[in-house]
Design a protein around this motif. Sequence first.
Motif, PDB file in Angstrom:
ATOM      1  N   ILE A  54      -6.932  -4.045  -9.820  1.00 48.78           N
ATOM      2  CA  ILE A  54      -6.633  -5.444  -9.483  1.00 48.78           C
ATOM      3  C   ILE A  54      -7.827  -6.191  -8.892  1.00 48.78           C
ATOM      4  O   ILE A  54      -7.665  -7.295  -8.364  1.00 48.78           O
ATOM      5  N   TYR A  69      -7.243  -1.334  -0.029  1.00 48.31           N
ATOM      6  CA  TYR A  69      -7.790  -0.124  -0.647  1.00 48.31           C
ATOM      7  C   TYR A  69      -7.927   1.004   0.368  1.00 48.31           C
ATOM      8  O   TYR A  69      -7.599   2.157   0.088  1.00 48.31           O
ATOM      9  N   ASN A 124       1.570   1.036 -11.366  1.00 43.61           N
ATOM     10  CA  ASN A 124       0.787   0.116 -10.536  1.00 43.61           C
ATOM     11  C   ASN A 124       1.651  -1.008  -9.973  1.00 43.61           C
ATOM     12  O   ASN A 124       1.149  -2.098  -9.691  1.00 43.61           O
ATOM     13  N   GLN A 157       2.666   1.553  -3.452  1.00 44.21           N
ATOM     14  CA  GLN A 157       1.757   1.971  -4.509  1.00 44.21           C
ATOM     15  C   GLN A 157       1.458   3.469  -4.440  1.00 44.21           C
ATOM     16  O   GLN A 157       1.345   4.139  -5.465  1.00 44.21           O
ATOM     17  N   THR A 212      -5.647   2.716  -9.257  1.00 45.66           N
ATOM     18  CA  THR A 212      -5.243   1.816  -8.177  1.00 45.66           C
ATOM     19  C   THR A 212      -6.427   1.334  -7.335  1.00 45.66           C
ATOM     20  O   THR A 212      -6.334   0.305  -6.666  1.00 45.66           O
ATOM     21  N   GLU A 241       1.041  -6.740  -4.778  1.00 37.42           N
ATOM     22  CA  GLU A 241      -0.050  -7.152  -3.903  1.00 37.42           C
ATOM     23  C   GLU A 241      -0.871  -8.272  -4.536  1.00 37.42           C
ATOM     24  O   GLU A 241      -1.267  -9.227  -3.855  1.00 37.42           O
ATOM     25  N   SER A 242      -1.118  -8.177  -5.835  1.00 38.08           N
ATOM     26  CA  SER A 242      -1.849  -9.234  -6.541  1.00 38.08           C
ATOM     27  C   SER A 242      -1.104 -10.555  -6.446  1.00 38.08           C
ATOM     28  O   SER A 242      -1.706 -11.616  -6.218  1.00 38.08           O
ATOM     29  N   SER A 292       0.837  -1.202   0.000  1.00 40.12           N
ATOM     30  CA  SER A 292       0.000   0.000   0.000  1.00 40.12           C
ATOM     31  C   SER A 292       0.872   1.251   0.000  1.00 40.12           C
ATOM     32  O   SER A 292       0.592   2.216  -0.718  1.00 40.12           O
ATOM     33  N   ASP A 318       0.479  -2.465  -6.705  1.00 36.80           N
ATOM     34  CA  ASP A 318      -0.696  -3.303  -6.932  1.00 36.80           C
ATOM     35  C   ASP A 318      -0.322  -4.649  -7.537  1.00 36.80           C
ATOM     36  O   ASP A 318      -0.933  -5.678  -7.229  1.00 36.80           O
ATOM     37  N   LYS A 372      -4.557   2.589   1.301  1.00 32.19           N
ATOM     38  CA  LYS A 372      -4.087   3.477   0.220  1.00 32.19           C
ATOM     39  C   LYS A 372      -4.831   4.802   0.256  1.00 32.19           C
ATOM     40  O   LYS A 372      -4.229   5.872   0.091  1.00 32.19           O
TER      41      LYS A 372
END
Length: 351
Positions: free
Chosen positions: A314, A148, A219, A51, A310, A225-226, A48, A222, A151
Amino acid sequence: MSTIENYMLETPEKMLEIIEKAPELFREIKKASINKIILTGSGTSYHSGLQMSRQLQHLLQMEVVAMYPFEMNEDTFLMDNEQTLVVGISQGGSSYSTYNAMKLAKSKGCLTASMAGAEGAFIDEVADYILTVYCGEELAGAKTKGFYCTKLNLLLLALSIGLEQNRLTLDTFTEKVEEVKKAAEHFKGVYDASEEWIEQNKERLANSQEIRITGPANNYGDILESALKLLETMRCPVTGYEFEEFIHGIYNAIDEKSTVFILDDGSEPRSKKMKEVLSEWSETIFLLTTYESEHADLVLPTIQSSDFLTFNFIIPLQLICAKIPSLRGVDPSTPKDPQFHMKLGSKKFNK
């Protein structure tokens, strides 16, 4: 519907709540004298910070860096640190590594702030400013909603400081908040489109043996994180790379066992060619775009602003984490060993 899906669907509402609470939450910290910000945390918390760091740096026109707690030591704080803010991020709020990094920073004269997903967190004990992420409870091992919301909390922190220090105008502040609200409005549409596509491709996705993710530099947090979420829930090898880094050697490992997700926001003209080349070696190369393309496997109805993508981009990968593992005999909401952090002594509480 899985626990993770329920948390994901709560996200837009929680984002709006966080915006409403921001004036009071950042009322004191925005007055502090700050000229550098370090964001620190592990796993999802680090992602987070990573990003958002580039956008925060642009907004504030000051140095903003994301660091893992293990990267921080005595040599991190060699200069005058009185105007350095170290933000410790921990979804459960009980990470010893984040706590210790904040404690070190404080001993070196830095200002410290905590961002945990609940009040009364362990990391709050060493914080000058407690900046709780009001995302609500998230008991699933694989966090989505909290990612989310963290962020967004970081963005609102920067906007609050920027407005107070005259580093940005009220018009810019208002514009950015409105863009976040638009991204929240797009969330469900992206979710629904992703859900339909996953249902159509669930057998191929369930048979994944190894997964690679690549996409634009904007990204990168992200993407990482994915990869983490897919690794946690699919329980197979998963790695994430920025597009240019993927080109530098990673492609050599792609074969018929590989599943590759190429995220394309229109900024990388070679994405189509990448899919074309990799498809010679594997039948599971998926191009996910934010714009209409005949070459895309899935076109996502996201917000079009690159800074706020962002909050949408994802969703399909997180939704795979919620829906596909059960087809592999895995409960995606429960860690492989629920007592792992207690056994390793990595958290004060098992959160």
